[in-house]
Design a protein around this motif. Sequence first.
Motif, PDB file in Angstrom:
ATOM      1  N   LEU A   1       3.810  -1.282  -0.651  1.00 43.94           N
ATOM      2  CA  LEU A   1       3.941  -1.300   0.807  1.00 43.94           C
ATOM      3  C   LEU A   1       5.316  -1.771   1.262  1.00 43.94           C
ATOM      4  N   VAL A   2       6.042  -2.461   0.401  1.00 45.38           N
ATOM      5  CA  VAL A   2       7.358  -2.953   0.803  1.00 45.38           C
ATOM      6  C   VAL A   2       8.482  -2.203   0.110  1.00 45.38           C
TER       7      VAL A   2
ATOM      8  N   PHE B   1      -5.136   1.168  12.115  1.00 47.24           N
ATOM      9  CA  PHE B   1      -4.474   2.185  11.308  1.00 47.24           C
ATOM     10  C   PHE B   1      -2.955   2.068  11.393  1.00 47.24           C
ATOM     11  N   ASP B   2      -2.455   1.637  12.538  1.00 45.38           N
ATOM     12  CA  ASP B   2      -1.011   1.534  12.711  1.00 45.38           C
ATOM     13  C   ASP B   2      -0.480   0.143  12.372  1.00 45.38           C
ATOM     14  N   VAL B   3      -1.220  -0.627  11.598  1.00 47.68           N
ATOM     15  CA  VAL B   3      -0.771  -1.957  11.227  1.00 47.68           C
ATOM     16  C   VAL B   3       0.498  -1.853  10.391  1.00 47.68           C
ATOM     17  N   GLY B   4       1.369  -2.827  10.501  1.00 47.27           N
ATOM     18  CA  GLY B   4       2.609  -2.810   9.753  1.00 47.27           C
ATOM     19  C   GLY B   4       2.387  -2.971   8.265  1.00 47.27           C
ATOM     20  N   ASP B   5       3.297  -2.374   7.485  1.00 54.85           N
ATOM     21  CA  ASP B   5       3.164  -2.458   6.034  1.00 54.85           C
ATOM     22  C   ASP B   5       3.287  -3.895   5.536  1.00 54.85           C
ATOM     23  N   ALA B   6       4.107  -4.691   6.211  1.00 52.71           N
ATOM     24  CA  ALA B   6       4.267  -6.076   5.773  1.00 52.71           C
ATOM     25  C   ALA B   6       2.974  -6.856   5.936  1.00 52.71           C
TER      26      ALA B   6
ATOM     27  N   LEU C   1      -0.093  -5.607   6.068  1.00 55.06           N
ATOM     28  CA  LEU C   1      -1.062  -5.099   5.092  1.00 55.06           C
ATOM     29  C   LEU C   1      -0.721  -5.573   3.688  1.00 55.06           C
ATOM     30  N   ALA C   2       0.557  -5.703   3.388  1.00 56.24           N
ATOM     31  CA  ALA C   2       0.950  -6.225   2.076  1.00 56.24           C
ATOM     32  C   ALA C   2       0.514  -7.672   1.909  1.00 56.24           C
ATOM     33  N   LEU C   3       0.605  -8.465   2.991  1.00 60.57           N
ATOM     34  CA  LEU C   3       0.139  -9.853   2.915  1.00 60.57           C
ATOM     35  C   LEU C   3      -1.369  -9.906   2.679  1.00 60.57           C
ATOM     36  N   VAL C   4      -2.112  -9.027   3.347  1.00 64.67           N
ATOM     37  CA  VAL C   4      -3.565  -9.002   3.134  1.00 64.67           C
ATOM     38  C   VAL C   4      -3.880  -8.628   1.686  1.00 64.67           C
ATOM     39  N   ALA C   5      -3.190  -7.603   1.166  1.00 57.78           N
ATOM     40  CA  ALA C   5      -3.410  -7.213  -0.231  1.00 57.78           C
ATOM     41  C   ALA C   5      -3.028  -8.333  -1.181  1.00 57.78           C
ATOM     42  N   LEU C   6      -1.941  -9.029  -0.866  1.00 62.49           N
ATOM     43  CA  LEU C   6      -1.542 -10.152  -1.700  1.00 62.49           C
ATOM     44  C   LEU C   6      -2.584 -11.270  -1.664  1.00 62.49           C
ATOM     45  N   GLY C   7      -3.192 -11.476  -0.479  1.00 63.15           N
ATOM     46  CA  GLY C   7      -4.273 -12.460  -0.404  1.00 63.15           C
ATOM     47  C   GLY C   7      -5.454 -12.070  -1.273  1.00 63.15           C
ATOM     48  N   GLY C   8      -5.825 -10.781  -1.271  1.00 62.76           N
ATOM     49  CA  GLY C   8      -6.893 -10.338  -2.172  1.00 62.76           C
ATOM     50  C   GLY C   8      -6.530 -10.535  -3.630  1.00 62.76           C
ATOM     51  N   ALA C   9      -5.242 -10.275  -3.978  1.00 58.59           N
ATOM     52  CA  ALA C   9      -4.807 -10.509  -5.357  1.00 58.59           C
ATOM     53  C   ALA C   9      -4.899 -11.978  -5.721  1.00 58.59           C
TER      54      ALA C   9
ATOM     55  N   LEU D   1      -8.541  -2.724   2.833  1.00 55.76           N
ATOM     56  CA  LEU D   1      -9.161  -1.482   3.312  1.00 55.76           C
ATOM     57  C   LEU D   1      -9.717  -1.653   4.718  1.00 55.76           C
ATOM     58  N   LEU D   2     -10.369  -2.777   4.985  1.00 57.62           N
ATOM     59  CA  LEU D   2     -10.913  -3.009   6.323  1.00 57.62           C
ATOM     60  C   LEU D   2      -9.803  -3.151   7.354  1.00 57.62           C
ATOM     61  N   VAL D   3      -8.736  -3.840   6.991  1.00 53.40           N
ATOM     62  CA  VAL D   3      -7.629  -4.001   7.938  1.00 53.40           C
ATOM     63  C   VAL D   3      -7.006  -2.645   8.263  1.00 53.40           C
ATOM     64  N   LYS D   4      -6.809  -1.825   7.250  1.00 54.26           N
ATOM     65  CA  LYS D   4      -6.228  -0.499   7.497  1.00 54.26           C
ATOM     66  C   LYS D   4      -7.196   0.386   8.272  1.00 54.26           C
ATOM     67  N   TRP D   5      -8.476   0.233   8.029  1.00 59.68           N
ATOM     68  CA  TRP D   5      -9.467   1.050   8.742  1.00 59.68           C
ATOM     69  C   TRP D   5      -9.530   0.678  10.219  1.00 59.68           C
ATOM     70  N   GLN D   6      -9.500  -0.599  10.514  1.00 61.18           N
ATOM     71  CA  GLN D   6      -9.616  -1.033  11.902  1.00 61.18           C
ATOM     72  C   GLN D   6      -8.288  -0.899  12.655  1.00 61.18           C
TER      73      GLN D   6
END
Length: 995
Positions: A529-530, A475-480, A482-490, A468-473
């Motif tokens: 995201l992928v 916004f145009d970040v790539g889906d890949a 953001l998917a890695l960040v989400a995977l890190g949280g998982a 959420l923070l990465v997408k907020w800061q």
Amino acid sequence: MSEFLAFAAIMIMFVLLMDARTRLKRAEATLLEAAKRIGALQRHAGLLPPKETEPAPSPTMVEPPAVAAPPPPPPLREPPPRRAAAKAGAPAPSVAQTKTPVPAPSVSQPEPTAPSPPPPRGAASRFEDLFGKTLPIWAGGITLAIAGVLIVKYAIDLGFFGRIFTPGVQIVTGLLFGLGLIGGAELAWRNEAKLRDVRVPQALAGAGIATLYAAILVAANVYQLVGPLFAFAALAAITAAALGLSLRFGPPSALLGLAGGLAAPALVGAVEPNVPLLAIYLALTIAGLSGVARTRRWPWLALAALVGGVGWGLWMVLTSRALDVLGSLSIGGFVLLLAIALPMLAFDGPRAAALRAGSAIVGALQLALLVGFGGFTPLHWGLFALLAAAGQWLAWRDRAFAIVPTIGALLSVLLLGVWPDPAPFWFALIGLALAAIHALPLLARLWDVPKRRHYVAELCGIAMAAPLLVKWQYFDVGDAVLALVALGGALLAGAGMWRGWAAVDRAGDIRFAALTATAGALLALAILLVLPPAMAPLAIGAVAAAILIFAPRTGDRRIEPVATAFLLFAAALLGATGPGLLPQWERLLGGDAAVEPAVLLRWGALALLAILFAARAAGPVTQRAAQAIAALLGYGALALTVPAGYAMLVPAIGGAAVLLAARRTGLARVDTAATCLALLALAWAATPAAMWAAQAGLSLAGLPMTLDAAALGAREVVLRLLAPALLFGAALWRIRDLVPRWVQLGGFAVAGLAGGIALHCLYRIGFAGLAGDEFGATGIAQRLVWQALLIGGGWLALRRGVRGLAWPLVVAGTAHAVWYGLILHNPLWAEQAVGAWPLVNLLVPLFGMAWLGLALVVRLMTPPPAWLVRAVDAATMLLVAGFAWATLRQLFHGSLLVAPGVDAAENILRSLLILALAIGFLLWGIRAQRHDWRIASLVLMLGAVGKVFLFDASGLEGLLRIGSFVALGFSLIGIGWLYSRQLAGPARPPAGADG
């Protein structure tokens, strides 16, 4: 400036007042306890009489008291041993010899009276003590402290004194004045015997300390007469002196030193202060006061010093701009000192943990403000990270500090969220550092005993906050990315699951389920995201299936509901996303729009997955939720597959099939699915049922029903009402031995109601097609056929022994016949054709149908209650009278009984008809032994008499008038004779008949 001084003086006086009140209450309590103990000792020794609730002192344990004896006994009594021995001249026996209480002679000593308690002090006396003796001295000390500071400031503000008193002279004067005050305090302390008031040296010492603080600070910060090192040494010396004087003179001196030390920077702050110097000065001051508080066990002093330090720290953070490295370090070090070090030094006791935790939280808030106002520089972030790490250390050392890391984690997320335009490198570095500071200790103590559920909540929050923070800061970040960040949280949540896999009683609470849900959500986000958006429901469904398969291995019953929640979310996405969204909804709602094959694939795959859930789920709640989702998704998949316009049959066919499957799987495996499909069928039936109910409601008021709406057409009624009612009713009948009684009754009632509405609509449509829909010409026939169907069906059901079906049919048909046929649309007052032939018309079935229905109602109740029988008899009388009256009317007017006009012959026949009915009611009442019929006969006879005398006699002439009276006379005679025979007793036998 004057407002600040007044406010400071008021606050200090308030603190002193509270201290005085506390001491006074403590002294009063001590005196009261001492008085109670002294009184108890006196009563124990016999110096005072015992209380009413206390027993007298035992004579075997104490010596007889030398007090006045009680009054002598009456002369007739035997004198006590002591008095008898005195009269005989012998010595009195001792207590040990007699073992009885021996009173002393009345003339030995007078009885001492108990000391009277001092009179209570009035409010005026307490007011004088407080405002005349206590507060003025302390207020004088405060005034002197302020005067010492104002001397220096006054010299700065006035040019005259500025020319006379050079800066060096001003500073020396201030120092001498402060030292003189401290010397006066010492002198007063040494002459305490003459002064007799310890508060005077306390006030003088506090004022001297405040004056020295102000003089040194002005010399260093305003005039720059001394360098920073000398100023630091001087301030340290004054702080040491304050510590010594506080230990010598007590808390008032420390309090005044606190007020003076903290107020000095504000009083001389006309010039922009030096932040490092001010921070060091405040740190030394507050540290000294905290040390005194710990030594003398004065927690209030440490708390006041820390509150003042927090205020100064907040002021420095909010008013300082473009801080350099030294200034930032000074403020950061000062905040860290107040947040961590000084509370550990100052506080001790039961409330120490709460005070220390509060100090750490306040420090974290201040450093968060420093980061924001300082421009989010790496230095400020480092200070904040240092405090966050210190908070983790405190929580590790003492569990009472558990709230501190939580607040730190929240502030970390907030600061990362409000960071304006962060560089990706620094954002990633600082974010990872803060995540490590907060997450690693959580992982280490996540499964400790005792259980701490908020640890899991914090870890899950950190894992969810990362994408959420990465997408907020960005916004145009790539889906890949953001998917890695989400995977890190998982992975972070998965690490918590791995840490607790072997924990004792892991399945005993919600922690493992919360971690599983978090890991699943972040994993689903990474997959979404992928993958294309159209595959989102299937991706989430795959995660749900994985959690469902994983659930039995965990042994945690909470994992299955987590999987069901993912399935529910997938179903929601299925209906809200994907290609051809509008056409699929049009098709689901009964339209004929074409849908793409991909839509069918999505619905079909997820429907199969839901069926798998319903089959594999073990928990009852999860099983029923899965059934509901499977039923809804199965309906959607089939409704998109069947031909257009037949979607309304899907829930009926599916619901019947599910109910029939209950014989193999058990009712618990299909009950929720059947309920959902039944609700869908009811939703389809809602429109025609509502329109029919609206028409029926209007018909109750006399407006004829017009079933001309499209929703009440034959096709819609069959598909939406009749077919679902038959399918559900038949299936429910087949499994009636498996379902509870109330479910059977409710299901059959709903199915019967829907089927009845459908049959009524189809009957009306068919009757209108055969006989026409003109209400006046065909209304009676249309209603009679419907009533005959209802009542006849009820009679057949009664013959078959199915009373549950006979009841609603008979009651509905009878009510319809009475209300619509005889009340609303009675041909006597409504334009309704009954037929042109006399007696061979619709009047016989019109009145006979209502009587037949009432008779069946009586048969349905075995045995019928007496009130029902009497009510049916009364209704039968009305029906017979109404039929006779309507038949007479038809003889003269034909098919329409509402035709105007009444000729003389009809009028006479009306009177004769009333007489005939009266005679008939009387005969039937006599034969059937029904008293109500005889009463009705009398009523009719009275009505006939009244009609003849009031109306017929005045309206007839000649023979008609005579004939009416003759007929009335004979009728009355006949009725009287009949009544005399009926009501007369049995005839007496003639005399002598016995012999």
